[in-house]
Design an enzyme around this catalytic site. Structure first.
Site, PDB file in Angstrom:
ATOM      1  N   LYS A  75       0.929  -1.097  -0.038  1.00  0.00           N
ATOM      2  CA  LYS A  75      -0.096  -0.083  -0.142  1.00  0.00           C
ATOM      3  C   LYS A  75       0.852   1.395   0.042  1.00  0.00           C
ATOM      4  CE  LYS A  75      -4.047   1.736   2.822  1.00  0.00           C
ATOM      5  NZ  LYS A  75      -4.706   1.411   3.840  1.00  0.00           N
ATOM      6  N   SER A 150      -9.560   1.307   2.976  1.00  0.00           N
ATOM      7  CA  SER A 150      -9.003   2.231   2.236  1.00  0.00           C
ATOM      8  C   SER A 150      -8.034   1.479   1.337  1.00  0.00           C
ATOM      9  CB  SER A 150      -8.408   3.113   3.079  1.00  0.00           C
ATOM     10  OG  SER A 150      -7.243   2.621   3.932  1.00  0.00           O
ATOM     11  N   SER A 174      -9.824  -1.082   7.095  1.00  0.00           N
ATOM     12  CA  SER A 174      -9.274  -1.020   5.940  1.00  0.00           C
ATOM     13  C   SER A 174      -8.723  -2.131   5.194  1.00  0.00           C
ATOM     14  CB  SER A 174      -8.391   0.456   5.562  1.00  0.00           C
ATOM     15  OG  SER A 174      -9.088   1.234   5.653  1.00  0.00           O
TER      16      SER A 174
HETATM   17  N1  GLN Z   1     -13.328   3.297   6.145  1.00  0.00           N
HETATM   18  C1  GLN Z   1     -12.679   3.679   7.577  1.00  0.00           C
HETATM   19  C2  GLN Z   1     -12.385   5.187   7.235  1.00  0.00           C
HETATM   20  O1  GLN Z   1     -12.770   5.760   6.483  1.00  0.00           O
HETATM   21  C3  GLN Z   1     -11.434   2.708   7.972  1.00  0.00           C
HETATM   22  C4  GLN Z   1     -10.364   3.376   7.155  1.00  0.00           C
HETATM   23  C5  GLN Z   1      -8.903   2.703   7.609  1.00  0.00           C
HETATM   24  O2  GLN Z   1      -9.171   1.688   8.296  1.00  0.00           O
HETATM   25  N2  GLN Z   1      -7.927   3.227   7.172  1.00  0.00           N
HETATM   26  O3  GLN Z   1     -11.873   5.840   8.230  1.00  0.00           O
END
Ligand code: GLN
Length: 471
Positions: A75, A150, A174
């Protein structure tokens, strides 16, 4: 070659060479990335590393490091020396890492070869990879749908068959949510099991890095390679931090039914019920549990996470590094760099986070959210006195279509089952739980298992029996 285990066996027997596999990786990326857009950058120097690995296998065979020649996608919020790490933000578009993250160093030492940097929601804020500044990633299983987020690029990189494993970060879901949407294993470790040194921070008290893989055994190998105390991250834990969590033959597994409230897809619930019946048939004891505070998880998360994010993102000021907008005065450089460098979702969270931390509101919001978090931990500790594990669906729905969740609150609801895990710091794994049909396409969904602190080995052991052995 789908798994690390298969690649490793083929390398040792001489049936395949790392350099051949890296060429295959590049070929898949060449063929599919224009459409799927999992990768932002492809690391051409992976081939030279693979050629070195070829020679080492020839000489040492099984006596080589366990990940030698295994292609891994990273990532783009994880620092690899001399590679771009952008967090998919315009503000870091031209940022090149000057050092390796601890997890990168550990994977590298074990022989892994980094083949590219994957797309993500900007600064890991989102559940669809639609907020990347560089374009959206598509779900390889149905390109009209999101891969989740994400870490959507990492999930798609594995699901499109480019790599056997990819690394993501999980602050509120995420890793687990995109893994569920792409039919993969996704792992969120115990907070502190894995060093955050060299990760571009979102919310430091929640962030953990972990693997996407096609088997639980591969996820376990990658996790164990990355995990361990690190002097560069004072929050990393040691074997003494938490009591030992034994691995058993069968478990008492808690089902927090009252937590599956409105908004959870009926097909997902049906698949979950079938899964619970299977667990019973396998000899596990299923008990209904109540976690009333977990429902407050989302509310607490959307205070704690933006608060920490607004502090962490203060460093992007247009002066020290990253995007800098030309302007007349210093103040204007700050303002313009941030206004032009950050996307809408990032700005929304910086505003929210700054607000909840401001004088007069701190106690009402941030203080309360931290208190809720403490109470959630107590609630969980209490429940774990009578159950070994907790099981939930990973997400309330299968992968949604692009543009379907434009309302931020609808997007945030994606995280209902995953954020309590980050808030309490415990580990969780998502395993594929079959498919549900949408518009004639079978879309994967996931089941999430949550263990007590440092119960990582228990999750892997159960996962291997439930998934790997029955594949
Ligand atoms: N979808 C969650 C957010 O928008 C989790 C994001 C993440 O785990 N980085 O914060």
């Amino acid at each position: 070659m789908h798994t690390i285990a298969e690649l490793r066996a083929a390398y040792i027997s001489g049936e395949k060479k790392p350099s051949e596999v890296i060429k295959e990786v590049f070929a898949v990326i060449e063929e599919k990335n224009d459409d799927v857009f999992a990768f932002l950058d492809v690391f051409e120097d992976a081939l030279a590393a693979a050629e070195l690995a070829d020679a080492v296998y020839e000489k040492n065979g099984a006596g080589t490091p366990p990940l030698l020649g295994i292609p891994v996608a990273m990532k783009t919020n994880i620092l690899i020396k001399d590679k771009r790490a952008t967090a998919s933000s315009k503000i870091l578009e031209n940022y090149t890492a000057t050092y390796d993250a601890t997890i990168v160093r550990r994977l590298r030492d074990a022989g892994a070869i980094f083949v590219g940097a994957t797309n993500m929601d900007e600064f890991a804020m989102g559940s669809s990879t639609e907020s990347s500044a560089f374009g959206v990633t598509k779900n390889p299983l149905d390109t009209s749908r999101v891969p989740g987020g994400s870490s959507g690029g990492s999930a798609a990189a594995v699901a499109m068959g480019a790599v056997p494993v990819a690394i993501g970060t999980d602050t509120g879901g995420s890793i687990r949510q995109p893994a569920a949407y792409c039919g993969l294993i996704g792992y969120k470790p115990t907070y502190g099991a894995v060093s955050r040194y060299g990760l571009i921070a979102l919310a430091s008290s929640l962030d953990q890095a972990g693997p996407f893989a096609n088997t639980v055994a591969d996820a376990e190998l990658i996790h164990n390679t990355m995990a361990g105390q690190d002097d560069m991250d004072g929050t990393t834990i040691t074997d003494d931090t938490y009591p030992a969590v034994p691995v058993k033959e069968t478990y008492t597994i808690g089902v927090p039914r009252d937590f599956f409230t409105e908004g959870v897809d009926e097909d997902v619930l049906r698949a979950f019920d079938t899964h619970v019946e299977e667990l019973k048939a396998l000899g596990h004891t299923m008990v209904d549990i109540s976690l009333p505070l977990f429902e407050k998880g989302l509310a607490a998360y959307y205070i704690v996470m933006p608060a920490e994010a607004s502090s962490n993102l203060a460093r992007y000021d247009g002066i020290r590094y990253g995007y800098s907008a030309p302007a007349e005065s210093l103040l204007e450089v700050y303002e313009k760099s941030r206004a032009e460098g950050f996307g809408d979702e990032v700005k929304r969270r910086i505003l929210l986070g700054t607000h909840v931390l401001s004088a007069g509101y701190y106690d009402a919001y941030y203080g309360k959210a931290e208190l809720a978090r403490k109470k959630m931990r107590e609630e969980l500790d209490e429940v774990f006195k009578s159950v070994d594990l907790i099981v939930t669906p990973t997400t309330p729905t299968p992968a949604f279509k692009f543009g379907e969740n434009t309302d931020p609150l609808a997007m945030y609801r994606q995280d209902i089952f995953t954020v309590p895990v980050n808030l309490t710091g415990v580990p969780a794994i998502t395993l594929p739980m079959g498919t549900v049909e949408r518009d004639g396409t079978a879309l994967p969904i996931g089941v999430q298992y949550i263990a007590p602190h440092a119960g990582d080995a228990r999750l892997f052991a159960l996962g291997k029996r439930l998934y790997d052995e029955r594949r």
